[in-house]
Each structure stands twice: as structure tokens, then as C-alpha cells.
Scaffold this active site. Sequence first.
Site, PDB file in Angstrom:
ATOM      1  N   CYS A  27       0.967  -1.100  -0.129  1.00 37.04           N
ATOM      2  CA  CYS A  27       0.002   0.141   0.451  1.00 37.04           C
ATOM      3  C   CYS A  27       0.737   0.901   0.022  1.00 37.04           C
ATOM      4  O   CYS A  27       1.872   1.384  -0.489  1.00 37.04           O
ATOM      5  CB  CYS A  27      -0.822  -0.276   1.371  1.00 37.04           C
ATOM      6  SG  CYS A  27      -0.557  -0.109   3.166  1.00 37.04           S
ATOM      7  N   VAL A  28       0.277   2.065   0.399  1.00 38.57           N
ATOM      8  CA  VAL A  28       1.252   3.643   0.741  1.00 38.57           C
ATOM      9  C   VAL A  28       2.701   3.432   1.508  1.00 38.57           C
ATOM     10  O   VAL A  28       3.380   3.832   0.679  1.00 38.57           O
ATOM     11  CB  VAL A  28       0.529   4.684   1.166  1.00 38.57           C
ATOM     12  CG1 VAL A  28       0.517   6.029   1.087  1.00 38.57           C
ATOM     13  CG2 VAL A  28      -0.447   4.764   0.022  1.00 38.57           C
TER      14      VAL A  28
END
Length: 478
Positions: A27-28
Amino acid sequence: MSKFKEPAEQLLTHIGGSENISVVTHCVTRMRFVLKDSAKANVEEIEKIKLVKGTFTQAGQFQVIIGNEVSSFYNEFVKMAGVSDTSKDEAKEAAKQNMNFIQRAISHLADIFTPLIPALVVGGLILGFRNVIGDIKLVDDGTRTIVESSQFWAGVHAFLWLIGEAIFHFLPVGITWAVARKMGASQILGIVLGITLVSPQLLNAYGVAGAEEIPHWDFGFAKVQMIGYQAQVIPAILAGLVFSYLEKQLRKVIPNSISMIVVPFLSLVPTVLLAHTLLGPIGWQIGAWVSDVVYSGLTSAFGWLFAAVFGFIYAPLVITGLHHMTNAIDLQLMSELGGTNLWPMIALSNIAQGSAVLAMIYINRKNEEEKQVSIPATISCYLGVTEPAMFGINLKYGFPFLAAMCGSLLAAVVSVGNGVMANSIGVGGLPGILSIQAQHMGTFALAMLVAFTVPIILTILFHRMNFGKIKFGKKRTV
């Protein structure tokens, strides 16, 4: 040689090798692993890797916090590990193999509401802004609102309701779409189903209580009330689930040659009928019961106790993923009461976690390496994203996490004790005040001050009381 090559090799070794990886994505800020045998992952060694900011397991996934460079690190890792790229949805489905029934139910609930959060946040900000300019007497010595003193702002106030109404009154459309998307049914039919719950030809849900007569469809042998379900959560979820189940089952038994014609008709029409005769009324009653229980609990003589418990345990709920349940409760409170007294406590918990990290920045001010994690984590926490702070700093040391929980507890008591209500779910952390109803903004600002100062004081106090042990070096703890 890439700077990610060595840490990627180390991570691959300590996670149990390629043969232990079922699925990996990112993810981020985090690598997300679904492992065949989680016991083979050597957490202690993984957290010694230079680029690693921390690890945790959530929703059946073993997650390794890398930071903003995770995308580049991920590319190096999958190339070295010889594992194929995959989507987040595939990773979630694989992770569910490691979940029990309750965890799967919560995961499904999260998958339904997560796509709706951007709209809900925007809606919350819009309602908050409309309250500021339309309800607070800020001009002419406190005698008139901005809207009353300016035609321009009156126009802005009216125009913004176009967006607010689309988000909240027509929320069932988003919910039925999200359910259909989650269940693998036709998303456009999910949208159509949602529209049938809020059609303008129906009596608006907000007008039912004061209606002298409720319109109905007359089928001769039976009459069905024409009631809309604007802003209702549970009726929309139930309708979406029934529609998705019917469509998927029908596609299994109806030949492909006629499925395009038959399946949509036989899945949509019965669901709409059930929605207005059975699912809607039952869902409405369930939703009303849930909101009554929560609201009564928060406004009773023991409301402060409920607030204290919720404020204290919310951060641990985030770790387990159970916090996703609050979205449905918040939305139900909004539909029944025109606001939620639950969400303000969530925003305050975010602030408290950020303040604990801020205190750790002061305590470890000579640790330049840790600042690379703690400073961005503090900023993101104050803007409503707590994971970098919680998993990168607070849980690693332990006592800052406890200090933040205590600060959240006290701030929640201040908020609930003074009847603070939010218009809706909004941006967490410091911007959360924009979603608070205008008459409660001052009190919420006081609660924010408590959530900001108490964790800082307690974190420094716990440090001086030697709640932890000091270790010098890269992974220094206190």
C-alpha cells in the site's frame, strides 16, 4: 547496486523464503504478505533491517512498514523473490483464509464502507462549512450569520447542499453499489437498486414521522407503502446482499444464451419488491434500535463511562480491525439523529496518538534516524492517518501508546460529557473540527486541547518513570 537489494534479501530470508509467501502486495507505506506459515517469519530479525520501521499482523496479513519508498522496495523484492505481482483485492481474498468467522465478517463490512469514505469525508466538510457560514452569528456584532449578511455566501450555502444531499440522502445508492461490487454482482444493477430506495416518487424518509397519509402502491389484494430510505444504512445493506446473492445463484443455473435478459430481471425485480415490503422495514427498525442504544448509552448518566471506555480502547480496535464497525454505526446515527456523537471521539484518538509521537520526538531528539519515521508519522496522525505513528513508534515503545490511550479517554469524556455532535464522518485529527456541528465547536476545541496535551505530558512522565529500558543504537528504545 540498488540500495534496496540488501534489505530485500534480508527480508526474504527472515520471512521464510519465497516458498513461504502465498501473496505479496503493498500500500502507501507497507508491504503486505499473506504467508503460508506465519510462524516462520522472524519478526525480531525483520525489525532489525535498516529500512523497516516496524511490523504487525492485521486482517490475516503480515505487514512490514517500509515508508514512502515502499513502491521501489516492493519492485526489488518481488524480482528477487520470484513471486508474481498481485492486486490488493487478491491479497485480501487470500488473507481471509487465515481469518475466523468474526474477522471475515468485519473484513467484509470494511470492504463495503471503505470505497465510500472519500465521499463521506467530503460531505462532512461541506456540512461543517455550511454550518459555520449559516448557523454561527459571526458578523454585525454577533447578530447575523455570514449567509444572512451576504447574497454571495447565501448562494454558496444553497449550492453546497446539492453535494451534501447527494452524499448523505442518496447514501443507499453508494451502499448497494459497494455491496454489489464486493459480492461480484452487476454494479450498475446495484446502483439501480439503490435508486429505487431513494426515488423522488417515494415519501422521503425524513417526512415519514410527520406525514398525515403515506402513499402506497395498490395491487388489489395488497398495498405496499411508498416510503423512501434516504440515508438509511441497514436496509441498503440487506437489499444489496439479497440482490447479489440472487444474481450469482441465477447465473449458475440459467443458460448463458438467455442470462443477459433473464438474470437481471429475476434478480432485480424481486429484490426491489422485498426491499419495500420486508427488508426495508426490518432494516429500518434494526438501525433505529442500534442508534437508540448507542445514543442512549452516550447521553445517559453513565455516558461518561461509555466514552471513557471507547476513547481508551479505540486505538487497540484499530490494531484488530474492529474499528471498521464504527462506520456503520456513525452513518446510522446520522440518519436517525442528524449527527453522530461517536465520530468526534475517533478524531480525538487520532490527535492523541500524534501527540504521543510528538513527545517521543522530544525524548529521542538526538536520534536523527528515528526522526525520519516519527516526524512524518506525527504529521499524518494529526491529519487523521494513525498507522505510521502507532506501528512505527508508539507500539514499538509501548508507553507512548498507553499515554495516547489515556489522553484519548479524557478527551472523549470531555466531548461526550458536553454533548458534542458531528455532522458526519470527516477528516480525522486536527481538521476534524470542521465536521463538528457549529454549536459544539468550542467544546470540541477544548477536547482537542486535552487530546493534544495529556499524551505529551504522560509520555514524558512515563519515560522519566523508566517505563521502558534504554537501548542505544539504530533501534533504540526507552
